[in-house]
Motif scaffolding. Structure first.
Motif, mmCIF file in Angstrom:
data_model
loop_
_atom_site.group_PDB
_atom_site.id
_atom_site.type_symbol
_atom_site.label_atom_id
_atom_site.label_comp_id
_atom_site.label_asym_id
_atom_site.label_seq_id
_atom_site.Cartn_x
_atom_site.Cartn_y
_atom_site.Cartn_z
ATOM 1 N N VAL A 146 0.852 -1.235 -0.137
ATOM 2 C CA VAL A 146 0.071 0.031 -0.056
ATOM 3 C C VAL A 146 0.775 1.376 0.070
ATOM 4 C CG1 VAL A 146 -1.741 1.198 1.402
ATOM 5 C CG2 VAL A 146 -2.008 -1.148 1.059
ATOM 6 N N VAL A 149 3.020 1.844 -3.362
ATOM 7 C CA VAL A 149 2.321 1.975 -4.378
ATOM 8 C C VAL A 149 1.499 3.481 -4.466
ATOM 9 C CG1 VAL A 149 -0.084 1.362 -5.813
ATOM 10 C CG2 VAL A 149 1.578 -0.349 -4.873
ATOM 11 N N ARG A 181 -2.022 -16.849 -2.306
ATOM 12 C CA ARG A 181 -2.956 -16.880 -1.119
ATOM 13 C C ARG A 181 -3.848 -15.923 -1.030
ATOM 14 N NH1 ARG A 181 1.021 -16.691 2.793
ATOM 15 N NH2 ARG A 181 2.695 -17.322 1.830
ATOM 16 N N GLY A 182 -3.778 -14.837 -1.879
ATOM 17 C CA GLY A 182 -4.544 -13.740 -1.834
ATOM 18 C C GLY A 182 -4.094 -12.636 -0.943
ATOM 19 N N ASP A 183 -2.671 -12.671 -0.415
ATOM 20 C CA ASP A 183 -2.033 -11.849 0.554
ATOM 21 C C ASP A 183 -1.223 -10.771 0.099
ATOM 22 O OD1 ASP A 183 -1.690 -14.552 3.178
ATOM 23 O OD2 ASP A 183 -3.290 -13.158 2.875
ATOM 24 N N MET A 184 -1.093 -10.830 -1.286
ATOM 25 C CA MET A 184 -0.130 -9.733 -1.875
ATOM 26 C C MET A 184 -1.278 -9.374 -3.156
ATOM 27 S SD MET A 184 3.480 -9.943 -3.202
ATOM 28 C CE MET A 184 4.558 -9.118 -1.664
ATOM 29 N N MET A 185 -1.054 -7.923 -3.412
ATOM 30 C CA MET A 185 -1.679 -7.449 -4.472
ATOM 31 C C MET A 185 -0.802 -8.266 -5.881
ATOM 32 S SD MET A 185 -2.667 -3.696 -3.917
ATOM 33 C CE MET A 185 -1.127 -2.936 -3.439
ATOM 34 N N THR A 186 -1.731 -8.646 -6.888
ATOM 35 C CA THR A 186 -1.176 -9.061 -8.136
ATOM 36 C C THR A 186 -0.723 -7.881 -9.001
ATOM 37 O OG1 THR A 186 -3.303 -8.683 -9.244
ATOM 38 C CG2 THR A 186 -3.074 -10.606 -7.896
ATOM 39 N N ASP A 189 -3.409 -5.750 -10.460
ATOM 40 C CA ASP A 189 -3.991 -5.112 -9.203
ATOM 41 C C ASP A 189 -3.062 -3.627 -9.332
ATOM 42 O OD1 ASP A 189 -4.717 -7.153 -6.690
ATOM 43 O OD2 ASP A 189 -5.773 -6.678 -8.293
ATOM 44 N N ASP A 192 -3.161 -1.942 -12.718
ATOM 45 C CA ASP A 192 -4.530 -1.288 -12.849
ATOM 46 C C ASP A 192 -4.564 0.196 -12.170
ATOM 47 O OD1 ASP A 192 -7.869 -1.733 -11.510
ATOM 48 O OD2 ASP A 192 -7.148 -1.281 -13.736
ATOM 49 N N ILE A 193 -4.019 0.012 -10.747
ATOM 50 C CA ILE A 193 -3.991 1.144 -10.056
ATOM 51 C C ILE A 193 -3.166 2.422 -10.336
ATOM 52 C CG2 ILE A 193 -3.436 2.308 -7.819
ATOM 53 C CD1 ILE A 193 -4.431 -0.483 -6.587
ATOM 54 N N GLN B 12 -10.042 -11.061 1.179
ATOM 55 C CA GLN B 12 -8.650 -11.611 1.247
ATOM 56 C C GLN B 12 -7.747 -9.980 1.647
ATOM 57 O OE1 GLN B 12 -8.251 -13.493 -2.667
ATOM 58 N NE2 GLN B 12 -7.815 -15.523 -1.634
ATOM 59 N N SER B 13 -6.755 -10.120 2.127
ATOM 60 C CA SER B 13 -6.050 -9.073 2.423
ATOM 61 C C SER B 13 -5.679 -8.244 1.191
ATOM 62 C CB SER B 13 -4.843 -9.256 3.435
ATOM 63 O OG SER B 13 -3.981 -9.778 2.681
ATOM 64 N N ARG B 14 -5.517 -8.662 0.156
ATOM 65 C CA ARG B 14 -5.187 -8.310 -1.060
ATOM 66 C C ARG B 14 -6.341 -7.451 -1.670
ATOM 67 N NH1 ARG B 14 -6.639 -11.387 -6.363
ATOM 68 N NH2 ARG B 14 -6.929 -9.713 -7.999
ATOM 69 N N ARG B 18 -6.429 -3.322 -2.250
ATOM 70 C CA ARG B 18 -6.594 -2.787 -3.377
ATOM 71 C C ARG B 18 -7.864 -1.648 -3.012
ATOM 72 N NH1 ARG B 18 -7.978 -7.011 -6.508
ATOM 73 N NH2 ARG B 18 -10.268 -6.410 -5.630
ATOM 74 N N LEU B 21 -6.394 1.364 -1.283
ATOM 75 C CA LEU B 21 -5.534 2.064 -2.159
ATOM 76 C C LEU B 21 -6.386 3.175 -3.264
ATOM 77 C CD1 LEU B 21 -2.441 0.022 -3.311
ATOM 78 C CD2 LEU B 21 -2.560 2.326 -2.670
#
Lengths: 266, 90
Positions: A146, A149, A181-186, A189, A192-193, B12-14, B18, B21
């Motif tokens: 976070v 970025v 695991r869904g614990d880090m932005m891809t 992501d 896109d931002i 999910q934390s991701r 997002r 942000l």
């Protein structure tokens, strides 16, 4: 036409110096004449990451103040033909140099070079302004977190106000296991931002620390991060290189095998 | 099988990262600062109060991103009663 690439991020500690060292070295290995410039006056690190800390006699501030000629301050890296380092001063601070002086200096360096790689300090103050003053292109380094970025976004805004169009992004320290695991932005992501084109993805890799321990840029190491930087250099040179498949396929197989025989905890 | 509990998938934390942000960048990029929004809200309530009675605590003024670099003020002001002046002015 000499290209002047500034490696910037806003946020500290995301890998600018590591990236600058590897891109500079990688370009030289590909036959280009490269000068790496450390503009982090007062907190220099490009010299130590490159393993050239014992070769410093004069620095950027000495050149700007006329204490020495540019040639005397440039350190020729004996390992890689065509690679030079202009170190920052360690006992001064970023107010010692201004944008006009930087532009004059860069113009002089441009004379016989193909690329100038500028390691920009963290922040948005004088150090940043100096680093971007004479740049023709920008590479933004970020990590999928976070704060990084957010800062990268601010930098993109500041660069466009400075007419530095076409910044490109390097996503550093990616951890495919955490992404899964869904614990880090891809990567998607982040792209896109931030909305700028992707130059490269560098995985989190112990080789980076090992390389800096011994003063070798990671781009020459036999590692995933090394390969990632080699690909980045190739793209800078105009080649289309597919992005590395960072998933450790073997590990993935064993992980799912293991889970068959253990209860998933809530 | 006993002991298995099917729990609803948590965010999910991701995903949380997002969304946070996007919100924070929308504010960062906006040319209208939070302080200005507060002042605007008070000003608009004051102006409208000549014509109508508002449920002040429920009045909301927000800034949204509009296009690539623009901002849009979105006001949501519940009206309790239209005052006499308001009724006869038009």
């Amino acid at each position: 036409m000499c290209e002047v690439l500034v490696i910037t991020s806003g946020k500290g500690g995301v890998g600018k110096t590591t990236t600058a060292a590897s891109i500079g070295t990688g370009l030289a290995v590909q036959g280009k004449k490269v000068v790496m410039v450390d503009t982090d006056i007062g907190l220099r690190n490009l010299d130590v990451v490159m393993g050239l800390e014992n070769r410093i006699v004069y620095d950027l501030v000495d050149v700007v103040e006329g204490v020495c000629r540019l040639r005397q301050a440039l350190i020729k890296d004996k390992r890689y033909d065509g690679l030079y380092l202009l170190p920052a001063a360690q006992t001064r601070d970023k107010s010692s140099v201004n944008e006009v002086q930087m532009c004059t200096l860069i113009e002089e360096i441009k004379q016989e070079m193909d690329y100038i790689v500028i390691d920009c300090p963290a922040g948005i103050e004088q150090g940043f302004k100096n680093a971007i003053a004479a740049a023709t292109g920008a590479i933004i380094v970020t990590v999928p977190e976070v704060s990084a970025v957010r800062d990268a976004d601010r930098i993109i805004g500041l660069l466009s106000a400075h007419d530095l169009i076409n910044p490109r992004l390097i996503i550093n320290r990616l951890r495919p296991d955490m992404v899964k695991r869904g614990d880090m932005m891809t990567i998607e992501d982040t792209l896109d931002i931030l909305g700028i084109p992707l130059l490269g993805i560098v995985p989190d890799d112990e080789a980076i620390i090992r390389s800096s321990n011994v003063g070798e840029p990671v781009v020459v190491s036999d590692s995933k991060a090394g390969q990632a930087f080699r690909n980045i250099v190739s793209r800078i040179l105009g080649n289309e290189v597919p992005f590395l498949d960072l998933e450790d396929k073997e590990k993935g197989f064993f992980e799912s095998f293991k889970n068959l025989f253990s209860r998933k905890k809530a | 099988m006993f002991g298995f509990s099917k729990h609803a998938p948590q965010a999910q934390s991701r995903d949380i990262a997002r969304e946070r942000l996007k919100t924070v960048l929308s504010q960062d990029r906006s040319k209208v600062s939070p302080r200005m929004v507060e002042l605007l809200r008070a000003d608009v309530i004051r102006s409208l109060s000549s014509y109508m009675e508002l449920d002040e605590s429920a009045c909301v003024l927000t800034v949204q991103a509009s296009g690539s670099s623009g901002s849009m003020l979105v006001a949501s002001f519940p009206v309790k009663k239209v005052k006499e002046i308001g009724r006869n002015a038009f």
